[in-house]
Design an enzyme around this catalytic site. Structure first.
Site, short mmCIF file in Angstrom:
data_model
loop_
_atom_site.label_atom_id
_atom_site.label_comp_id
_atom_site.label_asym_id
_atom_site.label_seq_id
_atom_site.Cartn_x
_atom_site.Cartn_y
_atom_site.Cartn_z
CE1 TYR A 92 -9.00 -1.47 1.13
CE2 TYR A 92 -9.99 0.31 2.00
CZ TYR A 92 -9.93 -1.24 1.87
OH TYR A 92 -10.78 -2.15 2.42
CB SER A 186 -1.07 3.17 0.98
OG SER A 186 -1.99 2.78 2.03
CD GLN A 187 -5.59 -1.44 -2.37
OE1 GLN A 187 -6.53 -2.06 -2.08
NE2 GLN A 187 -5.87 -0.38 -3.40
CG ASP A 272 1.70 4.82 8.48
OD1 ASP A 272 0.57 4.90 8.62
OD2 ASP A 272 2.17 4.50 7.25
CG HIS A 309 -0.68 5.95 5.43
ND1 HIS A 309 0.14 5.00 5.39
CD2 HIS A 309 -1.46 5.80 4.44
CE1 HIS A 309 -0.20 4.26 4.51
NE2 HIS A 309 -1.19 4.68 3.69
#
Length: 329
Positions: A92, A186-187, A272, A309
Site C-alpha cells: 500500500y 501486504s497489499q 501484526d 507487519h
C-alpha cells in the site's frame, strides 16, 4: 505489539464463514473478458539501469479498460533462455520505484516483472501509473474509492490490472509462459491472491502478510490503517453499512483464495496489527478449497511469532528462494 488475536492453536483451524455474492464468478469472468478486449500491444523498452549483471526494461501494458499500466521487467544479463518469471505486486502506497532496485530475483536466475499500482506510488521511490477513474465521496486513501458499487470499486481496477500483468508477462521476450509465479506482501499479497484466483493456471503464488483478507473481521479488531479507512467511512456514511459489506465481498481475499489452484507459500506475523493474523489464516485455510478446484492444492505458511507487519523480512526472502528452487526444479 503484544499478541492480540486468536492463539495459534485456533488460527491453524480458523475457517470463518465469509459472505460471498451469488454472482461472484460471473462478476469476475465478465470483468476479465471486457479487459481482454483491449488488445493494445505490450511496449518494452530497455533502460540504462547502471547494472552490469541485470538487464532492465520499461514495460507498459493494458490493464482495466485498456488503461496503460507501468512495470519494470528485469532479467539476468546475457541469458538467452526462456526463464520462469515472478510477477510482483506492491504494498500500500508504494510504486514500482527505480530500475536499479529490481535486481534480487534476476540475480537468482529468474525473470521479474514489478507492476506499478495505479494511483499510488506516493512512498518509497514512487510510481508512474495514474488512475484515470474518479469516485463518489470517500475516506482518505484507496479502500473506500467507489465502495458504494462493486462495478466502480478501486480494487476492481487493480485486481484486473494484476491479471493482465500475468497476461503481459507471458508475452515478454525470454519468458517461459508456463512458469509464471505471482508474489507480493501486504497489499501486494492481497493482489497476488486475486491474481492467483483470476488466472488459476499460474505456476505458483508467494503471499506475505496479505492485506485485503476478511475485511469485516479486520475492521472489527484493528484500529490500524489502512483498514481504519473503512471504519472512518462507515462512521460518516451510516446508512451505507450493508452496501459496503456487499461491495467488499466481491474483493475479499478469502473468497478469491478459494478459487486459486497454484502451489502457494504464505507468511503471517502473529503480532501484526495492520493485517491481523486471523485474517491471514482465514484466507490461507480457504486457499484452493473452492468447488471445482483440484484436490490437494499444495500450500505452506511461515509463521513469525514475535513480529509485526514487517513479517519475516529477509528471512522470508530466503524461504522464498528455497521454495522457488524446489517448485521449479
Amino acid at each position: 505489539m503484544p499478541l492480540f488475536d486468536l492463539p495459534l492453536a485456533q488460527l491453524i483451524d480458523y475457517r470463518p464463514d465469509v459472505a460471498e455474492p451469488a454472482d461472484f464468478d460471473e462478476f469476475w469472468s465478465g470483468t476479465l473478458a471486457e479487459a481482454r478486449t483491449h488488445t493494445t500491444s505490450v511496449d518494452v523498452a530497455e533502460v540504462d539501469s547502471g547494472l552490469t549483471h541485470v538487464d532492465v526494461f520499461d514495460v507498459t501494458f493494458p490493464g482495466f479498460a485498456g488503461h496503460p499500466i507501468k512495470a519494470w521487467y528485469a532479467r539476468p544479463a546475457g541469458v538467452a533462455d526462456d526463464l520462469p518469471i515472478v510477477v510482483n505486486y506492491i504494498g500500500y502506497s508504494g510504486g514500482r520505484g527505480l530500475p536499479h532496485e529490481q535486481s534480487l530475483l534476476p540475480s537468482a536466475g529468474y525473470a521479474y516483472l514489478k507492476m506499478d499500482t495505479r494511483g499510488q506510488g506516493y512512498s518509497g521511490n514512487g510510481g508512474d501509473t495514474p488512475d484515470p477513474v474518479g469516485s463518489d465521496p470517500a475516506a482518505s486513501g484507496y479502500l473506500t474509492r467507489g465502495i458504494a458499487d462493486p462495478a466502480h470499486y478501486y480494487y476492481r481496477r487493480v485486481f484486473t490490472d494484476a491479471a493482465r500483468a500475468v497476461d503481459a508477462a507471458r508475452t515478454l521476450p525470454g519468458v517461459d509462459p508456463d512458469r509464471v509465479i505471482v508474489s507480493g506482501g501486504s497489499q501486494g499479497g492481497g493482489i497476488a491472491t486475486a491474481a492467483a484466483a483470476l488466472v488459476p493456471d499460474v505456476a505458483g503464488a508467494m503471499i506475505d502478510v496479505p492485506f485485503l483478507q476478511y475485511f469485516r473481521r479486520a475492521v472489527e479488531i484493528t484500529a490500524s490503517l489502512p483498514y481504519a479507512e473503512i471504519t472512518n467511512y462507515l462512521a460518516v456514511h451510516r446508512p451505507a453499512v450493508d452496501r459496503v459489506w456487499e461491495t467488499l465481498s466481491y474483493f475479499d481475499g478469502v473468497n478469491l483464495a478459494k478459487r486459486a489452484q497454484a502451489p502457494a507459500l504464505y507468511s503471517v506475523a502473529l503480532m501484526d496489527p495492520v493485517c491481523p493474523p486471523s485474517t491471514v489464516y482465514a484466507a490461507y485455510n480457504a486457499y484452493g478449497t473452492g468447488t471445482g478446484v483440484p484436490a490437494a492444492v499444495s500450500k505452506q505458511i511461515e509463521v513469525y511469532g514475535y513480529n509485526g507487519h514487517e513479517g519475516g523480512a529477509g528471512f522470508q526472502v530466503a524461504a522464498q528462494l528455497r521454495w522457488l528452487a524446489d517448485l521449479l526444479r
